[in-house]
Design a protein around this motif. Structure first.
Motif, PDB file in Angstrom:
ATOM      1  N   GLY A   1      27.349   1.741 -42.075  1.00 20.55           N
ATOM      2  CA  GLY A   1      27.848   3.075 -42.353  1.00 20.55           C
ATOM      3  C   GLY A   1      28.850   3.091 -43.499  1.00 20.55           C
ATOM      4  O   GLY A   1      28.835   3.990 -44.345  1.00 20.55           O
ATOM      5  N   HIS A   2      29.726   2.082 -43.521  1.00 22.95           N
ATOM      6  CA  HIS A   2      30.711   2.018 -44.607  1.00 22.95           C
ATOM      7  C   HIS A   2      30.022   1.801 -45.953  1.00 22.95           C
ATOM      8  O   HIS A   2      30.407   2.415 -46.956  1.00 22.95           O
ATOM      9  CB  HIS A   2      31.718   0.896 -44.345  1.00 22.95           C
ATOM     10  CG  HIS A   2      32.743   0.769 -45.422  1.00 22.95           C
ATOM     11  ND1 HIS A   2      33.774   1.667 -45.576  1.00 22.95           N
ATOM     12  CD2 HIS A   2      32.887  -0.146 -46.428  1.00 22.95           C
ATOM     13  CE1 HIS A   2      34.513   1.326 -46.612  1.00 22.95           C
ATOM     14  NE2 HIS A   2      33.999   0.226 -47.150  1.00 22.95           N
ATOM     15  N   VAL A   3      29.022   0.940 -45.964  1.00 22.99           N
ATOM     16  CA  VAL A   3      28.268   0.715 -47.205  1.00 22.99           C
ATOM     17  C   VAL A   3      27.631   2.019 -47.675  1.00 22.99           C
ATOM     18  O   VAL A   3      27.702   2.382 -48.864  1.00 22.99           O
ATOM     19  CB  VAL A   3      27.190  -0.368 -46.992  1.00 22.99           C
ATOM     20  CG1 VAL A   3      26.238  -0.420 -48.182  1.00 22.99           C
ATOM     21  CG2 VAL A   3      27.840  -1.729 -46.784  1.00 22.99           C
ATOM     22  N   ALA A   4      27.015   2.748 -46.748  1.00 27.64           N
ATOM     23  CA  ALA A   4      26.348   4.004 -47.109  1.00 27.64           C
ATOM     24  C   ALA A   4      27.343   5.027 -47.639  1.00 27.64           C
ATOM     25  O   ALA A   4      27.094   5.691 -48.656  1.00 27.64           O
ATOM     26  CB  ALA A   4      25.610   4.564 -45.893  1.00 27.64           C
ATOM     27  N   LEU A   5      28.482   5.166 -46.958  1.00 23.94           N
ATOM     28  CA  LEU A   5      29.483   6.135 -47.394  1.00 23.94           C
ATOM     29  C   LEU A   5      30.085   5.742 -48.738  1.00 23.94           C
ATOM     30  O   LEU A   5      30.333   6.596 -49.601  1.00 23.94           O
ATOM     31  CB  LEU A   5      30.586   6.255 -46.343  1.00 23.94           C
ATOM     32  CG  LEU A   5      30.186   6.908 -45.018  1.00 23.94           C
ATOM     33  CD1 LEU A   5      31.321   6.807 -44.008  1.00 23.94           C
ATOM     34  CD2 LEU A   5      29.797   8.368 -45.220  1.00 23.94           C
ATOM     35  N   THR A   6      30.306   4.445 -48.915  1.00 27.15           N
ATOM     36  CA  THR A   6      30.883   3.975 -50.176  1.00 27.15           C
ATOM     37  C   THR A   6      29.960   4.269 -51.348  1.00 27.15           C
ATOM     38  O   THR A   6      30.393   4.749 -52.400  1.00 27.15           O
ATOM     39  CB  THR A   6      31.171   2.465 -50.101  1.00 27.15           C
ATOM     40  OG1 THR A   6      32.105   2.213 -49.046  1.00 27.15           O
ATOM     41  CG2 THR A   6      31.755   1.948 -51.406  1.00 27.15           C
ATOM     42  N   VAL A   7      28.683   3.992 -51.182  1.00 29.78           N
ATOM     43  CA  VAL A   7      27.715   4.241 -52.259  1.00 29.78           C
ATOM     44  C   VAL A   7      27.570   5.740 -52.523  1.00 29.78           C
ATOM     45  O   VAL A   7      27.569   6.188 -53.678  1.00 29.78           O
ATOM     46  CB  VAL A   7      26.347   3.623 -51.900  1.00 29.78           C
ATOM     47  CG1 VAL A   7      25.285   4.034 -52.913  1.00 29.78           C
ATOM     48  CG2 VAL A   7      26.456   2.104 -51.831  1.00 29.78           C
ATOM     49  N   ALA A   8      27.459   6.527 -51.451  1.00 29.93           N
ATOM     50  CA  ALA A   8      27.229   7.966 -51.603  1.00 29.93           C
ATOM     51  C   ALA A   8      28.446   8.699 -52.157  1.00 29.93           C
ATOM     52  O   ALA A   8      28.296   9.734 -52.828  1.00 29.93           O
ATOM     53  CB  ALA A   8      26.837   8.568 -50.257  1.00 29.93           C
ATOM     54  N   MET A   9      29.645   8.168 -51.893  1.00 28.56           N
ATOM     55  CA  MET A   9      30.854   8.875 -52.289  1.00 28.56           C
ATOM     56  C   MET A   9      31.550   8.228 -53.486  1.00 28.56           C
ATOM     57  O   MET A   9      32.679   8.598 -53.825  1.00 28.56           O
ATOM     58  CB  MET A   9      31.808   8.966 -51.105  1.00 28.56           C
ATOM     59  CG  MET A   9      31.205   9.709 -49.929  1.00 28.56           C
ATOM     60  SD  MET A   9      32.224   9.707 -48.441  1.00 28.56           S
ATOM     61  CE  MET A   9      33.575  10.731 -48.960  1.00 28.56           C
ATOM     62  N   GLY A  10      30.901   7.253 -54.091  1.00 29.34           N
ATOM     63  CA  GLY A  10      31.472   6.654 -55.290  1.00 29.34           C
ATOM     64  C   GLY A  10      32.709   5.820 -55.039  1.00 29.34           C
ATOM     65  O   GLY A  10      33.597   5.741 -55.884  1.00 29.34           O
ATOM     66  N   GLY A  11      32.794   5.186 -53.899  1.00 32.41           N
ATOM     67  CA  GLY A  11      33.930   4.314 -53.593  1.00 32.41           C
ATOM     68  C   GLY A  11      34.737   4.831 -52.419  1.00 32.41           C
ATOM     69  O   GLY A  11      35.029   6.027 -52.334  1.00 32.41           O
ATOM     70  N   LEU A  12      35.081   3.928 -51.520  1.00 29.39           N
ATOM     71  CA  LEU A  12      35.837   4.290 -50.324  1.00 29.39           C
ATOM     72  C   LEU A  12      36.545   3.042 -49.824  1.00 29.39           C
ATOM     73  O   LEU A  12      35.891   2.016 -49.594  1.00 29.39           O
ATOM     74  CB  LEU A  12      34.898   4.832 -49.250  1.00 29.39           C
ATOM     75  CG  LEU A  12      35.503   5.633 -48.102  1.00 29.39           C
ATOM     76  CD1 LEU A  12      36.113   6.940 -48.610  1.00 29.39           C
ATOM     77  CD2 LEU A  12      34.437   5.929 -47.059  1.00 29.39           C
ATOM     78  N   PRO A  13      37.861   3.064 -49.641  1.00 36.32           N
ATOM     79  CA  PRO A  13      38.561   1.864 -49.179  1.00 36.32           C
ATOM     80  C   PRO A  13      38.195   1.538 -47.732  1.00 36.32           C
ATOM     81  O   PRO A  13      37.946   2.448 -46.931  1.00 36.32           O
ATOM     82  CB  PRO A  13      40.045   2.241 -49.296  1.00 36.32           C
ATOM     83  CG  PRO A  13      40.067   3.732 -49.228  1.00 36.32           C
ATOM     84  CD  PRO A  13      38.795   4.185 -49.888  1.00 36.32           C
ATOM     85  N   PRO A  14      38.134   0.270 -47.372  1.00 34.46           N
ATOM     86  CA  PRO A  14      37.810  -0.105 -45.991  1.00 34.46           C
ATOM     87  C   PRO A  14      38.874   0.408 -45.021  1.00 34.46           C
ATOM     88  O   PRO A  14      40.065   0.405 -45.341  1.00 34.46           O
ATOM     89  CB  PRO A  14      37.788  -1.640 -46.025  1.00 34.46           C
ATOM     90  CG  PRO A  14      37.782  -2.014 -47.458  1.00 34.46           C
ATOM     91  CD  PRO A  14      38.365  -0.893 -48.228  1.00 34.46           C
ATOM     92  N   GLU A  15      38.442   0.824 -43.854  1.00 33.60           N
ATOM     93  CA  GLU A  15      39.358   1.277 -42.811  1.00 33.60           C
ATOM     94  C   GLU A  15      39.506   0.146 -41.797  1.00 33.60           C
ATOM     95  O   GLU A  15      38.839   0.105 -40.759  1.00 33.60           O
ATOM     96  CB  GLU A  15      38.809   2.544 -42.149  1.00 33.60           C
ATOM     97  CG  GLU A  15      39.765   3.185 -41.157  1.00 33.60           C
ATOM     98  CD  GLU A  15      41.035   3.705 -41.806  1.00 33.60           C
ATOM     99  OE1 GLU A  15      42.090   3.604 -41.163  1.00 33.60           O
ATOM    100  OE2 GLU A  15      40.971   4.199 -42.945  1.00 33.60           O
TER     101      GLU A  15
END
Length: 244
Positions: free
Chosen positions: A120-134
């Motif tokens: 899920g984190h990989v998908a959100l990161t790719v779709a949103m152009g970057g996302l720091p790990p929680e």
């Protein structure tokens, strides 16, 4: 005796094909969250992207819990179907055969839930152009997978039949989401939602409003009661039924 039982279980766990494929399924299923991300979110400020992604933690945790429960049931039903249980009962007592599956189901469930969270984190990161790990959500995710795995083990031992458990174990977890559609005040006491609440996930993403949720202490007690009831039912069933 118990040491030999644990060693035998550890050897089978090391080459657990069921764990591998359920973890892969969790990873792939979680990738689907990317389909719900608006394209313009990739250009939003970092704090906006983080706030938008926050509710998805509970959604991904739900995916992980459902599959972890399925894995917990498979941990028993596959071996029963393949004659592994009957073979081991010739070498070790029933209580030891069941006992060693408890930590294996918990660890396996945690791995499945973590695989779903990573996907899920990989998908959100790719779709949103970057996302720091929680990182703060890793512990609760592992804990949720572990208790869901134990729940699934209990269901699998009671149900016994592999194909039936394939349906009942995941449904017993996802039932809370279905019930919440028309009876939220009752759904919060069902296994999935009590587990999420106990581990402090935001269940508002699943349609539960703050005033409808239960407090953490009650959620912890209810989670413990559900899991212990499942394991007790499994123990009584396993000790008193024939294994073929």
């Amino acid at each position: 005796m118990i040491g030999r039982a644990f060693r035998a279980q550890a050897r089978s766990f090391a080459g657990d094909a069921v764990l591998f494929w359920v973890a892969v399924a969790g990873f792939v299923l979680s990738l689907s969250v990317a389909t719900n991300i608006p394209p313009e979110m990739a250009d939003a400020p970092a704090d906006v992207r983080a706030a938008f992604a926050a509710p998805y933690r509970a959604v991904l945790a739900t995916y992980g819990a459902v599959l972890a429960a399925a894995y917990g049931s498979f941990r028993y039903t596959v071996d029963r179907r393949d004659g592994v249980i009957a073979q081991r009962l010739m070498l070790q007592p029933r209580w030891a055969t069941l006992l060693v599956r408890v930590p294996a189901s918990a660890v396996g469930g945690a791995i499945v839930a973590l695989a779903g969270a990573v996907g899920g984190h990989v998908a959100l990161t790719v779709a949103m152009g970057g996302l720091p790990p929680e990182w703060s959500s890793v512990g609760p995710t592992l804990g949720l997978g572990a208790v869901a795995g134990l729940w699934g083990l209990g269901v699998g031992v009671v149900v016994q039949a592999h194909l039936v458990a394939l349906f009942i174990a995941p449904m017993s977890m996802s039932l809370a989401v279905l019930v919440a559609i028309f009876w939220r005040s009752g759904a919060v006491y069902l296994p999935l939602l009590t587990m999420l609440e106990a581990l402090r996930f935001d269940v508002s993403a699943l349609g539960i409003l703050p005033h409808e949720s239960i407090d953490s202490t009650t959620a912890v007690l209810m989670t413990a009661a559900w899991v212990l009831a499942a394991l007790l039912a499994a123990g009584l069933s396993f000790m008193n039924r024939d294994v073929k």
